[in-house]
Write a protein that holds these residues in place. Structure first.
Motif, PDB file in Angstrom:
ATOM      1  N   MET A   1       0.792  -7.876   3.598  1.00 44.18           N
ATOM      2  CA  MET A   1       0.615  -9.217   4.169  1.00 44.18           C
ATOM      3  C   MET A   1       1.965  -9.875   4.403  1.00 44.18           C
ATOM      4  O   MET A   1       2.902  -9.698   3.611  1.00 44.18           O
ATOM      5  CB  MET A   1      -0.236 -10.076   3.233  1.00 44.18           C
ATOM      6  CG  MET A   1      -1.691  -9.621   3.119  1.00 44.18           C
ATOM      7  SD  MET A   1      -2.697 -10.771   2.163  1.00 44.18           S
ATOM      8  CE  MET A   1      -1.971 -10.581   0.550  1.00 44.18           C
ATOM      9  N   ASP A   4       3.312 -12.128   1.525  1.00 44.27           N
ATOM     10  CA  ASP A   4       3.894 -11.391   0.393  1.00 44.27           C
ATOM     11  C   ASP A   4       5.335 -10.983   0.691  1.00 44.27           C
ATOM     12  O   ASP A   4       6.220 -11.051  -0.181  1.00 44.27           O
ATOM     13  CB  ASP A   4       3.051 -10.151   0.092  1.00 44.27           C
ATOM     14  CG  ASP A   4       1.669 -10.494  -0.444  1.00 44.27           C
ATOM     15  OD1 ASP A   4       1.508 -11.610  -0.967  1.00 44.27           O
ATOM     16  OD2 ASP A   4       0.766  -9.650  -0.325  1.00 44.27           O
ATOM     17  N   ASP A   5       5.584 -10.535   1.920  1.00 46.02           N
ATOM     18  CA  ASP A   5       6.939 -10.142   2.315  1.00 46.02           C
ATOM     19  C   ASP A   5       7.877 -11.339   2.296  1.00 46.02           C
ATOM     20  O   ASP A   5       9.044 -11.225   1.872  1.00 46.02           O
ATOM     21  CB  ASP A   5       6.926  -9.527   3.715  1.00 46.02           C
ATOM     22  CG  ASP A   5       6.144  -8.216   3.780  1.00 46.02           C
ATOM     23  OD1 ASP A   5       6.000  -7.572   2.729  1.00 46.02           O
ATOM     24  OD2 ASP A   5       5.671  -7.865   4.876  1.00 46.02           O
ATOM     25  N   VAL A   7       7.621 -14.055   0.443  1.00 43.77           N
ATOM     26  CA  VAL A   7       7.888 -14.438  -0.942  1.00 43.77           C
ATOM     27  C   VAL A   7       8.866 -13.463  -1.591  1.00 43.77           C
ATOM     28  O   VAL A   7       9.786 -13.866  -2.316  1.00 43.77           O
ATOM     29  CB  VAL A   7       6.577 -14.528  -1.744  1.00 43.77           C
ATOM     30  CG1 VAL A   7       6.861 -14.704  -3.232  1.00 43.77           C
ATOM     31  CG2 VAL A   7       5.714 -15.686  -1.238  1.00 43.77           C
ATOM     32  N   ALA A   8       8.695 -12.169  -1.335  1.00 49.99           N
ATOM     33  CA  ALA A   8       9.602 -11.165  -1.900  1.00 49.99           C
ATOM     34  C   ALA A   8      11.030 -11.391  -1.403  1.00 49.99           C
ATOM     35  O   ALA A   8      11.993 -11.313  -2.182  1.00 49.99           O
ATOM     36  CB  ALA A   8       9.123  -9.767  -1.525  1.00 49.99           C
ATOM     37  N   ILE A 143       1.181 -19.908  -2.619  1.00 50.70           N
ATOM     38  CA  ILE A 143       2.187 -19.123  -3.350  1.00 50.70           C
ATOM     39  C   ILE A 143       2.574 -19.753  -4.688  1.00 50.70           C
ATOM     40  O   ILE A 143       3.465 -19.257  -5.367  1.00 50.70           O
ATOM     41  CB  ILE A 143       3.456 -18.890  -2.505  1.00 50.70           C
ATOM     42  CG1 ILE A 143       4.152 -20.214  -2.154  1.00 50.70           C
ATOM     43  CG2 ILE A 143       3.120 -18.108  -1.243  1.00 50.70           C
ATOM     44  CD1 ILE A 143       5.488 -20.025  -1.434  1.00 50.70           C
ATOM     45  N   LYS A 192      -1.227 -15.295   5.877  1.00 45.28           N
ATOM     46  CA  LYS A 192      -1.410 -13.894   5.503  1.00 45.28           C
ATOM     47  C   LYS A 192      -1.357 -12.966   6.712  1.00 45.28           C
ATOM     48  O   LYS A 192      -0.932 -11.820   6.607  1.00 45.28           O
ATOM     49  CB  LYS A 192      -2.729 -13.722   4.742  1.00 45.28           C
ATOM     50  CG  LYS A 192      -2.729 -14.441   3.399  1.00 45.28           C
ATOM     51  CD  LYS A 192      -4.025 -14.250   2.647  1.00 45.28           C
ATOM     52  CE  LYS A 192      -3.974 -14.977   1.301  1.00 45.28           C
ATOM     53  NZ  LYS A 192      -5.242 -14.834   0.543  1.00 45.28           N
TER      54      LYS A 192
END
Length: 269
Positions: A1, A4-5, A7-8, A143, A192
């Motif tokens: 998603m 997620d990328d 946030v990483a 998040i 997302k």
């Protein structure tokens, strides 16, 4: 998603920034700042009418490079002179080509408050926003946990800023309200997969008590869109890509303001 990328990437960037400037040193920078004399964003939203938050953005994960020429300071000044009551500045570098120095320079040049548009995941980023002139931060419900939402908003307020608490779903709106959010943003974009549904903001707005100002975000393109949102009781619109692609940004902002004013001036039945 995609989220997620994002946030990483933010976690990796945060670790780098913290190694270069520890939190204690960043706090000392904030303590030494002069008093902020810009209008308070919550007070702006509580004035009658629909308020335009114009965004300075070069790229996005879904559209790639939006504009090749990016005189960010000139763009922000054009927004403010056209009547935008706040300017949003992307500071996420990997996916949006944002920079903290954009925020710093724009904040110094404008008399309207600036929003640090980023993926806030740690108090460090709130101090960082303050140190670079922001008057507003973004807290994304998807998040953050409930404790973070409340504590990060309170920290922003202690530092003289406001927080837009952003939601996309019914459950997220509920969590935003539970956290004590004073300003709620309803995103029409699902972070997302980056799908945009303009009607999402209209559906979610009904869940928010009328005394809490609500901002519609993403997918706002036309005067008709702005008029619809004004008629639905929104207090603000955050517009990025549409303005960035416009050849005459000042005229477009003024047309949006006129569309909202027309709705506001109509007598109620």
């Amino acid at each position: 998603m995609i989220l997620d990328d994002l946030v990483a990437a933010t976690k990796a960037r945060l670790a780098k920034h913290q190694s270069q400037l520890p939190l204690a040193a960043l706090k000392r920078q904030v303590d030494q700042l002069s008093v902020n004399l810009k209008p308070d964003f919550l007070s702006i939203l509580n004035h009658p009418g629909l308020h335009v938050i114009a965004e300075v953005k070069k790229s996005s994960p879904s559209k790639g490079t939006i504009v090749s020429s990016f005189p960010y300071l000139q763009i922000a000044q054009t927004y403010a002179s056209a009547g935008a009551e706040a300017v949003s500045v992307l500071t996420e570098p990997k996916y949006f080509n944002g920079r903290l120095n954009y925020l710093n320079e724009i904040s110094q040049a404008l008399s309207v408050p600036t929003l640090r548009k980023d993926f806030t995941i740690d108090p460090y980023m709130i101090y960082e926003a303050k140190a670079n002139g922001a008057g507003i931060i973004l807290l994304i419900v998807a998040i953050l946990d409930d404790t973070q939402l409340k504590e990060y908003r309170e920290l922003a307020e202690q530092l003289g800023m406001q927080a837009i608490v952003e939601a996309y779903t019914k459950a997220e709106v509920g969590r935003a309200l539970k956290s004590g959010a004073k300003i709620i943003g309803i995103n029409n974009r699902n972070l997302k997969d980056f799908h945009v549904d303009f009607n999402n903001s209209l559906k979610m707005k009904a869940l928010v008590p009328t005394e809490i100002p609500v901002i519609a975000e993403s997918g706002i393109q036309t005067q008709a869109d702005v008029a619809t949102l004004a008629g639905a009781g929104f207090k603000g619109v955050l517009i990025g890509e549409t303005l960035m692609r416009a050849t005459d940004k000042q005229a477009l902002i003024q047309s949006f303001r006129a569309a909202a004013d027309l709705i506001e001036s109509k007598p109620t039945e």
